[in-house]
Design a protein around this motif. Structure first.
Motif, PDB file in Angstrom:
ATOM      1  N   PRO A   1       0.746  -1.245  -0.014  1.00  0.00           N
ATOM      2  CA  PRO A   1      -0.016  -0.027   0.068  1.00  0.00           C
ATOM      3  C   PRO A   1       0.972   1.332  -0.050  1.00  0.00           C
ATOM      4  O   PRO A   1       1.951   1.338   0.987  1.00  0.00           O
ATOM      5  CB  PRO A   1      -0.766  -0.040   1.326  1.00  0.00           C
ATOM      6  CG  PRO A   1      -0.787  -1.518   1.580  1.00  0.00           C
ATOM      7  CD  PRO A   1       0.410  -2.041   1.040  1.00  0.00           C
ATOM      8  N   GLY A   2       0.582   2.217  -0.792  1.00  0.00           N
ATOM      9  CA  GLY A   2       1.153   3.221  -0.782  1.00  0.00           C
ATOM     10  C   GLY A   2       2.392   3.405  -1.866  1.00  0.00           C
ATOM     11  O   GLY A   2       2.707   4.555  -1.925  1.00  0.00           O
ATOM     12  N   ALA A   3       2.899   2.048  -2.397  1.00  0.00           N
ATOM     13  CA  ALA A   3       3.968   2.225  -3.406  1.00  0.00           C
ATOM     14  C   ALA A   3       3.631   2.933  -4.714  1.00  0.00           C
ATOM     15  O   ALA A   3       2.463   2.917  -5.080  1.00  0.00           O
ATOM     16  CB  ALA A   3       4.364   0.848  -3.510  1.00  0.00           C
ATOM     17  N   GLN A   4       4.615   3.858  -5.015  1.00  0.00           N
ATOM     18  CA  GLN A   4       4.272   4.802  -6.354  1.00  0.00           C
ATOM     19  C   GLN A   4       4.894   4.046  -7.545  1.00  0.00           C
ATOM     20  O   GLN A   4       5.728   3.171  -7.404  1.00  0.00           O
ATOM     21  CB  GLN A   4       4.866   6.084  -6.057  1.00  0.00           C
ATOM     22  CG  GLN A   4       4.444   7.035  -4.779  1.00  0.00           C
ATOM     23  CD  GLN A   4       2.725   7.179  -4.982  1.00  0.00           C
ATOM     24  OE1 GLN A   4       2.572   7.681  -5.845  1.00  0.00           O
ATOM     25  NE2 GLN A   4       2.152   6.733  -3.925  1.00  0.00           N
ATOM     26  N   GLY A   5       4.289   4.312  -8.488  1.00  0.00           N
ATOM     27  CA  GLY A   5       4.699   3.882  -9.778  1.00  0.00           C
ATOM     28  C   GLY A   5       4.382   2.572 -10.122  1.00  0.00           C
ATOM     29  O   GLY A   5       3.607   2.065  -9.902  1.00  0.00           O
ATOM     30  N   SER A   6       5.109   1.962 -11.323  1.00  0.00           N
ATOM     31  CA  SER A   6       4.835   0.790 -11.722  1.00  0.00           C
ATOM     32  C   SER A   6       6.202   0.285 -12.164  1.00  0.00           C
ATOM     33  O   SER A   6       7.087   1.026 -12.376  1.00  0.00           O
ATOM     34  CB  SER A   6       3.833   0.808 -12.926  1.00  0.00           C
ATOM     35  OG  SER A   6       4.330   1.648 -13.789  1.00  0.00           O
ATOM     36  N   SER A   7       6.203  -0.966 -12.411  1.00  0.00           N
ATOM     37  CA  SER A   7       7.505  -1.633 -12.777  1.00  0.00           C
ATOM     38  C   SER A   7       7.192  -2.854 -13.858  1.00  0.00           C
ATOM     39  O   SER A   7       6.167  -3.306 -13.939  1.00  0.00           O
ATOM     40  CB  SER A   7       8.089  -2.731 -11.634  1.00  0.00           C
ATOM     41  OG  SER A   7       8.390  -1.734 -10.527  1.00  0.00           O
ATOM     42  N   ASP A   8       8.258  -2.814 -14.897  1.00  0.00           N
ATOM     43  CA  ASP A   8       7.869  -3.993 -15.707  1.00  0.00           C
ATOM     44  C   ASP A   8       8.986  -4.843 -15.675  1.00  0.00           C
ATOM     45  O   ASP A   8       9.725  -4.950 -14.672  1.00  0.00           O
ATOM     46  CB  ASP A   8       8.011  -3.340 -17.231  1.00  0.00           C
ATOM     47  CG  ASP A   8       9.118  -2.666 -17.709  1.00  0.00           C
ATOM     48  OD1 ASP A   8      10.066  -2.549 -16.804  1.00  0.00           O
ATOM     49  OD2 ASP A   8       9.168  -1.987 -18.645  1.00  0.00           O
TER      50      ASP A   8
ATOM     51  N   LYS B   1       3.568  -5.729 -16.864  1.00  0.00           N
ATOM     52  CA  LYS B   1       3.977  -4.390 -16.119  1.00  0.00           C
ATOM     53  C   LYS B   1       3.035  -4.488 -14.967  1.00  0.00           C
ATOM     54  O   LYS B   1       1.755  -4.646 -15.407  1.00  0.00           O
ATOM     55  CB  LYS B   1       4.014  -3.262 -17.065  1.00  0.00           C
ATOM     56  CG  LYS B   1       4.374  -1.999 -16.417  1.00  0.00           C
ATOM     57  CD  LYS B   1       4.179  -0.808 -17.492  1.00  0.00           C
ATOM     58  CE  LYS B   1       4.810   0.331 -16.752  1.00  0.00           C
ATOM     59  NZ  LYS B   1       4.766   1.474 -17.867  1.00  0.00           N
ATOM     60  N   TYR B   2       3.233  -4.110 -13.615  1.00  0.00           N
ATOM     61  CA  TYR B   2       2.496  -4.113 -12.473  1.00  0.00           C
ATOM     62  C   TYR B   2       2.741  -2.790 -11.932  1.00  0.00           C
ATOM     63  O   TYR B   2       3.786  -2.170 -11.681  1.00  0.00           O
ATOM     64  CB  TYR B   2       2.373  -5.050 -11.593  1.00  0.00           C
ATOM     65  CG  TYR B   2       2.454  -6.618 -12.444  1.00  0.00           C
ATOM     66  CD1 TYR B   2       1.340  -7.014 -12.867  1.00  0.00           C
ATOM     67  CD2 TYR B   2       3.615  -7.472 -12.038  1.00  0.00           C
ATOM     68  CE1 TYR B   2       1.057  -8.324 -13.340  1.00  0.00           C
ATOM     69  CE2 TYR B   2       3.406  -8.699 -12.730  1.00  0.00           C
ATOM     70  CZ  TYR B   2       2.166  -9.119 -13.233  1.00  0.00           C
ATOM     71  OH  TYR B   2       1.949 -10.368 -13.782  1.00  0.00           O
ATOM     72  N   PRO B   3       1.439  -2.081 -11.406  1.00  0.00           N
ATOM     73  CA  PRO B   3       1.727  -1.101 -10.378  1.00  0.00           C
ATOM     74  C   PRO B   3       2.320  -1.442  -9.249  1.00  0.00           C
ATOM     75  O   PRO B   3       2.385  -2.806  -8.987  1.00  0.00           O
ATOM     76  CB  PRO B   3       0.204  -0.650  -9.931  1.00  0.00           C
ATOM     77  CG  PRO B   3      -0.725  -1.399 -11.180  1.00  0.00           C
ATOM     78  CD  PRO B   3      -0.117  -2.591 -11.562  1.00  0.00           C
ATOM     79  N   ASN B   4       3.378  -0.786  -8.597  1.00  0.00           N
ATOM     80  CA  ASN B   4       4.266  -0.988  -7.520  1.00  0.00           C
ATOM     81  C   ASN B   4       3.329  -1.548  -6.367  1.00  0.00           C
ATOM     82  O   ASN B   4       3.694  -2.446  -5.483  1.00  0.00           O
ATOM     83  CB  ASN B   4       4.968  -0.061  -7.295  1.00  0.00           C
ATOM     84  CG  ASN B   4       6.315  -0.002  -8.108  1.00  0.00           C
ATOM     85  OD1 ASN B   4       6.408  -0.806  -8.941  1.00  0.00           O
ATOM     86  ND2 ASN B   4       6.898   1.024  -8.261  1.00  0.00           N
ATOM     87  N   GLU B   5       1.914  -1.031  -6.140  1.00  0.00           N
ATOM     88  CA  GLU B   5       1.312  -1.206  -4.887  1.00  0.00           C
ATOM     89  C   GLU B   5       0.741  -2.798  -4.881  1.00  0.00           C
ATOM     90  O   GLU B   5       0.348  -3.230  -4.003  1.00  0.00           O
ATOM     91  CB  GLU B   5      -0.037  -0.205  -4.889  1.00  0.00           C
ATOM     92  CG  GLU B   5      -0.726  -0.298  -6.035  1.00  0.00           C
ATOM     93  CD  GLU B   5      -1.841   0.920  -5.803  1.00  0.00           C
ATOM     94  OE1 GLU B   5      -2.742   0.693  -6.716  1.00  0.00           O
ATOM     95  OE2 GLU B   5      -1.799   1.600  -5.030  1.00  0.00           O
TER      96      GLU B   5
END
Length: 116
Positions: free
Chosen positions: A74-81, A92-96
């Motif tokens: 919760p609260g993690a920002q951005g996304s990672s692929d 690619k997923y949202p970091n949350e």
């Protein structure tokens, strides 16, 4: 009566992994470039671990027609692929919706050890 659930890595091995051994199995697969690992329990549940080497999606499925649960940050920002699936798909997923790799290892070990 307490029933202990056992888990196997879905790599054509029928040998159950302990909570201590599962981390070694994940690390070995990770080191060989296999970023997606599925485990199956003796009760029919599935545990997915997909990583981009920094973060991981950890998902527990209770059954084929039952919605799964996944670990969140919760609260993690951005996304990672870079979450490469065994079929070559690059997700690619949202970091949350993923957790740091160390937390993912801890969660997998806990699930294999306790079932939750």
């Amino acid at each position: 009566m307490l029933v202990i659930e056992s888990w196997v890595v879905n790599d054509n091995s029928a040998v159950p992994v302990s909570s201590e051994m599962v981390l070694e199995a994940l690390q070995s697969r990770f080191d060989s470039g296999q970023l997606e690992t599925w485990l199956t329990s003796s009760s029919g549940r599935s545990l997915a671990f997909v990583t981009n080497t920094e973060r991981a999606m950890v998902m527990l499925l209770e059954g084929e027609d039952v919605p799964g649960k996944h670990a969140v940050d919760p609260g993690a920002q951005g996304s990672s692929d870079g979450f490469i699936l065994s079929n070559g798909q690059d997700d690619k997923y949202p970091n949350e919706d993923t957790v740091p790799i160390r937390e993912a290892f801890r969660l997998v070990r806990q699930i294999v050890d306790t079932g939750s």
